[in-house]
Scaffold this active site. Structure first.
Site, mmCIF file in Angstrom:
data_model
loop_
_atom_site.group_PDB
_atom_site.id
_atom_site.type_symbol
_atom_site.label_atom_id
_atom_site.label_comp_id
_atom_site.label_asym_id
_atom_site.label_seq_id
_atom_site.Cartn_x
_atom_site.Cartn_y
_atom_site.Cartn_z
ATOM 1 N N ASP A 1 0.633 -1.285 -0.366
ATOM 2 C CA ASP A 1 0.160 0.047 0.266
ATOM 3 C C ASP A 1 0.776 1.215 -0.373
ATOM 4 O O ASP A 1 2.185 1.252 0.000
ATOM 5 C CB ASP A 1 -1.584 -0.227 1.051
ATOM 6 C CG ASP A 1 -0.229 -0.511 2.328
ATOM 7 O OD1 ASP A 1 1.167 -0.701 2.627
ATOM 8 O OD2 ASP A 1 -1.036 -0.984 3.477
ATOM 9 N N GLU B 1 -9.628 -1.922 5.468
ATOM 10 C CA GLU B 1 -10.430 -1.421 6.442
ATOM 11 C C GLU B 1 -12.034 -2.673 6.688
ATOM 12 O O GLU B 1 -12.436 -2.823 5.513
ATOM 13 C CB GLU B 1 -11.063 -0.171 6.720
ATOM 14 C CG GLU B 1 -9.225 1.168 6.898
ATOM 15 C CD GLU B 1 -8.584 1.153 7.769
ATOM 16 O OE1 GLU B 1 -8.798 0.233 8.475
ATOM 17 O OE2 GLU B 1 -8.250 2.201 7.896
ATOM 18 N N HIS C 1 -7.018 -4.909 10.623
ATOM 19 C CA HIS C 1 -6.753 -4.861 8.776
ATOM 20 C C HIS C 1 -5.588 -5.058 8.359
ATOM 21 O O HIS C 1 -4.409 -5.467 9.198
ATOM 22 C CB HIS C 1 -7.166 -3.348 8.182
ATOM 23 C CG HIS C 1 -6.273 -2.960 8.937
ATOM 24 N ND1 HIS C 1 -6.460 -1.271 9.472
ATOM 25 C CD2 HIS C 1 -4.833 -2.442 8.707
ATOM 26 C CE1 HIS C 1 -5.067 -0.450 9.700
ATOM 27 N NE2 HIS C 1 -4.266 -1.308 8.726
ATOM 28 N N ASP D 1 -7.587 -2.991 13.917
ATOM 29 C CA ASP D 1 -8.776 -3.275 14.226
ATOM 30 C C ASP D 1 -9.285 -4.119 12.858
ATOM 31 O O ASP D 1 -10.282 -4.777 12.202
ATOM 32 C CB ASP D 1 -9.611 -1.947 13.450
ATOM 33 C CG ASP D 1 -8.809 -1.457 12.037
ATOM 34 O OD1 ASP D 1 -7.967 -2.255 11.705
ATOM 35 O OD2 ASP D 1 -9.178 -0.081 10.799
#
Ligand code: GLP
Length: 263
Positions: free
Chosen positions: A67, A143, A138, A136
């Site tokens: 990313d 997400e 990810h 979370d």
């Protein structure tokens, strides 16, 4: 899914680096999928040491990063381009032409993402993908709510992720709200996956990913669908796993069995 629990961050880094080094030694033109964040720093440090002291050769290795922040130039101090350059690429003999990281300044995101996917496919596909995990759950910047079949695309970061990543920026307002990330489907296409998670702050995400239901709300739970995953955890990150003793037992029993197929 193989779950390896080691004592601390250093041991986790060494374990992950040894798996990647093994891949490079058995396939000198291996395609590596790489990750950023504080977690893989120790792994990169160990790979650099192996390059310097043990002739680990990156001259034919090709890489694709997961990313990049959207809107950051490659030379921006907080860009993932800079991160990779400073923490790995400038310290090993990899060729610049063999490195691929999403372009945070692309004007045509859709076309760029399609080309990124195409380049991965044409290179023969990723042999081994290194992964960290967000609090979370990810992977990359996938997400909660990201389709488990998603491909490389633009994603909006959650407030929690923006806050978590603010530590690398001078102020929270400077953290980009968007990123280009490989999709969960892109990640699952890699032949092998290594997830590293260390520290108590990751314990709940680790529990949900390894022992929870497969759900787009925790994108790392999609690892359960992949036939060749190794999760390298330290004691703190593994503390909420109910089958922790079993995973340790499996590794102990299997220690004497040297088999590639176990990954
Ligand atoms: C970012 C990255 C992820 C990384 C996560 C956790 O969101 N896009 O790839 O896994 O941060 O980072 P850290 O290792 O610093 O906890």
């Amino acid at each position: 899914m193989r779950v390896v629990i080691v004592s601390d961050y250093d041991s986790a880094s060494k374990k992950a680096a040894s798996i990647i080094a093994k891949e490079i030694r058995s396939k000198p033109n291996a395609i590596l999928g790489l990750a950023t964040g504080s977690t893989p720093l120790g792994t990169y440090k160990e790979l650099i040491r192996m390059h310097k002291k043990e002739n680990l050769d990156f001259s034919r290795v090709r890489t694709f990063n997961l990313d990049e922040y959207y809107g950051l130039a490659p030379n921006h101090p907080q860009s993932y381009h800079r991160f990779m350059e400073e923490n790995l690429f400038s310290k090993v003999n990899i060729k610049a032409a063999n490195v691929h990281i999403p372009d945070g300044l692309t004007k045509d995101v859709g076309a760029f993402c399609r080309r990124y996917e195409e380049k991965i496919r044409r290179s023969g596909g990723i042999d081994i993908q290194l992964l960290g995990i967000g609090r979370d759950g990810h992977l990359g910047f996938n997400e909660p709510g990201s389709s488990l079949g998603s491909r490389t695309r633009l994603k909006t970061l959650t407030e929690e992720t923006v806050r978590d990543n603010a530590r690398f920026f001078s102020k929270t307002e400077d953290v980009p709200r968007l990123a280009i990330t490989m999709g969960v489907g892109t990640i699952l296409d890699a032949r092998k996956l290594i997830l590293i998670a260390t520290g108590e702050a990751k314990a709940e995400a680790v529990r949900a990913s390894i022992e929870g239901s497969v759900t787009a709300q925790v994108t790392a739970s999609a690892l359960q669908l992949h036939p060749s995953v190794i999760c390298v955890l330290d004691e703190a990150a593994s503390q909420l796993l109910t089958k922790r003793d079993y995973y340790k037992y499996v590794e102990k029993i299997a220690e004497s069995v040297e088999s590639e197929a176990r990954i």
